[in-house]
Design an enzyme around this catalytic site. Structure first.
Site, PDB file in Angstrom:
ATOM      1  N   SER A  64     -38.149 -49.768  -4.116  1.00 50.38           N
ATOM      2  CA  SER A  64     -36.967 -49.666  -5.419  1.00 50.38           C
ATOM      3  C   SER A  64     -36.886 -48.238  -5.753  1.00 50.38           C
ATOM      4  O   SER A  64     -37.768 -47.459  -5.653  1.00 50.38           O
ATOM      5  CB  SER A  64     -37.519 -50.623  -6.556  1.00 50.38           C
ATOM      6  OG  SER A  64     -36.600 -50.453  -7.627  1.00 50.38           O
ATOM      7  N   TYR A 120     -44.001 -51.549 -12.962  1.00 53.75           N
ATOM      8  CA  TYR A 120     -43.100 -51.992 -11.713  1.00 53.75           C
ATOM      9  C   TYR A 120     -42.794 -50.818 -11.115  1.00 53.75           C
ATOM     10  O   TYR A 120     -42.917 -50.682  -9.930  1.00 53.75           O
ATOM     11  CB  TYR A 120     -41.640 -52.791 -11.975  1.00 53.75           C
ATOM     12  CG  TYR A 120     -40.578 -53.116 -11.165  1.00 53.75           C
ATOM     13  CD1 TYR A 120     -40.998 -54.183 -10.222  1.00 53.75           C
ATOM     14  CD2 TYR A 120     -39.570 -52.179 -10.998  1.00 53.75           C
ATOM     15  CE1 TYR A 120     -40.276 -54.647  -9.407  1.00 53.75           C
ATOM     16  CE2 TYR A 120     -38.718 -52.608  -9.744  1.00 53.75           C
ATOM     17  CZ  TYR A 120     -39.039 -53.765  -8.927  1.00 53.75           C
ATOM     18  OH  TYR A 120     -37.949 -54.205  -8.172  1.00 53.75           O
TER      19      TYR A 120
END
Ligand SMILES: NC(=O)c1ccc[n+]([C@@H]2O[C@H](COP(=O)([O-])OP(=O)(O)OC[C@H]3O[C@@H](n4cnc5c(N)ncnc54)[C@H](OP(=O)(O)O)[C@@H]3O)[C@@H](O)[C@H]2O)c1
Length: 257
Positions: A147, A160
Site C-alpha cells: 500500500s 497498517y
C-alpha cells in the site's frame, strides 16, 4: 515449456483474499493469462460464489477454493498442504489484508497484533511455506500487495502503515535472498481503490473530494488496475524484475504541492 512471455499457461497461482476486491480482480487477470488458480478467503460461501463465477467465465481452467484465515498459523499450514495436494504452485500472491483505523494510543494489543498477523506475518509465513514448492520450478514468483501507506503517511492508522512498510522490506530482502533459487519477489502499492473496504470512507463527499484533490489523475483506482500490475509481475515478461514495487496510485506518491 511456455515460450510466450506474456502468458501463464500451465502455471498455478495461489491468491489469498481472492473472493472480493483486488484479489478477485487478480484472479480474473491471471486466468486471462492462462493460469490455473488456488483461491483462499475466510467466508466459504463468498469464496464458492467467486470460484463459480470465475469457472463460468473460464471453463477450461482449474480453479479451486479453500476457506482459511491467513492470520492463523494452523490455517496457513493447511493452505500449503492443500496446495501440495493440488500439485504445487508457480506463483504466490499475498493479497489478503485488513485494517482497523484508530489513533495510535487507542489500539488494544489484540487489535494491533491481529493486523500484523493478517497483513505481514501471513505473507512471510506463506512465502516460507511455499518456498520448497516454488523452487521445484526454474522460475517462480511472489507478489505482495502492499500500500502507499507503507511508503508515506496516510490516514490509515499507524499499524497498517507499519505492516505495509515491513511488507515492502520483506519483498526487497526475499528478492535478494531467493534470487539464486529462481524466485522473483515483487510488490504493488495501491492508493485508494474502489472495493468494499473503501466504500465507507469514500461515500463521505468531503473526504472523497480531499482524496481526489491529492491524486493527480483526479480519480479513484479500479481493482483491475492493480490486477494488471500484479499480472505483469507474475509474467515471464518480468523475468529480470525483482525486489521492485509498482505504485498503482494515479500519481499520489509523486505529488508534493
Ligand atoms: N482497496 C484499497 O484502496 C487498497 C489500497 C491499498 C492496499 N490495499 C490492499 O489490497 C488488499 C486487498 O484489499 P481489498 O480492498 O481488495 O479488500 P476487500 O475488498 O475487503 O477484500 C479482501 C479479501 O481478502 C479476504 N481476507 C481478508 N482477511 C482475510 C484473512 N484473514 N484470511 C483470508 N482471507 C482474508 C476477504 O475475504 P474474507 O473476508 O471472506 O476472508 C476478501 O476476499 C489488502 O492487502 C489491502 O491492504 C487495498
Amino acid at each position: 515449456m511456455n515460450t510466450n512471455r506474456w502468458r501463464l499457461d500451465g502455471q498455478t497461482a495461489l491468491i489469498t483474499g481472492a473472493s472480493a476486491g483486488i484479489g478477485l480482480a487478480i484472479a480474473r487477470e491471471l486466468l486471462g493469462f492462462g493460469a490455473d488458480l488456488l483461491l483462499v478467503a475466510r467466508d466459504a460461501d463468498a469464496l464458492a460464489q467467486a470460484r463459480d463465477d470465475l469457472a463460468d467465465e473460464f471453463p477450461d481452467r482449474a480453479i479451486h477454493g479453500l476457506s482459511a484465515d491467513v492470520a492463523d498459523d494452523e490455517d496457513r499450514q493447511a493452505i500449503l498442504d492443500w496446495v501440495e495436494d493440488h500439485g504445487g504452485l508457480n506463483l504466490l500472491v499475498n493479497n489478503a489484508g485488513g485494517n482497523i483505523t484508530r489513533p495510535a494510543n487507542d489500539y488494544s494489543e489484540d487489535e494491533w497484533r491481529g493486523i500484523f498477523e493478517t497483513n505481514l506475518f501471513s505473507a512471510f509465513e506463506l512465502s516460507r511455506y511455499a518456498y520448497p514448492l516454488l523452487t521445484r520450478h526454474a522460475a517462480s514468483a511472489i507478489v505482495n500487495v502492499g500500500s502507499v501507506s507503507g511508503i508515506t503517511h496516510v490516514r490509515s492508522g499507524v499499524v497498517y502503515g507499519m505492516t505495509k512498510a515491513a511488507l515492502q522490506q520483506m519483498t526487497r530482502n526475499l528478492a535478494c535472498e531467493w534470487a539464486e533459487d529462481g524466485i522473483r519477489v515483487n510488490s504493488v502499492a495501491p492508493w485508494y481503490i474502489r472495493t468494499r473496504r473503501t466504500s465507507g470512507p469514500l461515500s463521505d463527499a468531503d473526504y472523497y473530494d480531499e482524496v481526489i484533490a491529492r491524486t493527480p489523475m483526479r480519480r479513484i483506482g479500479e481493482p483491475e488496475e492493480v490486477a494488471a500490475a500484479v499480472g505483469f509481475l507474475c509474467l515471464p515478461a518480468a523475468s529480470y524484475v525483482t525486489g521492485e514495487c509498482i505504485a498503482v496510485d494515479g500519481g499520489f506518491l509523486r505529488y508534493g504541492f
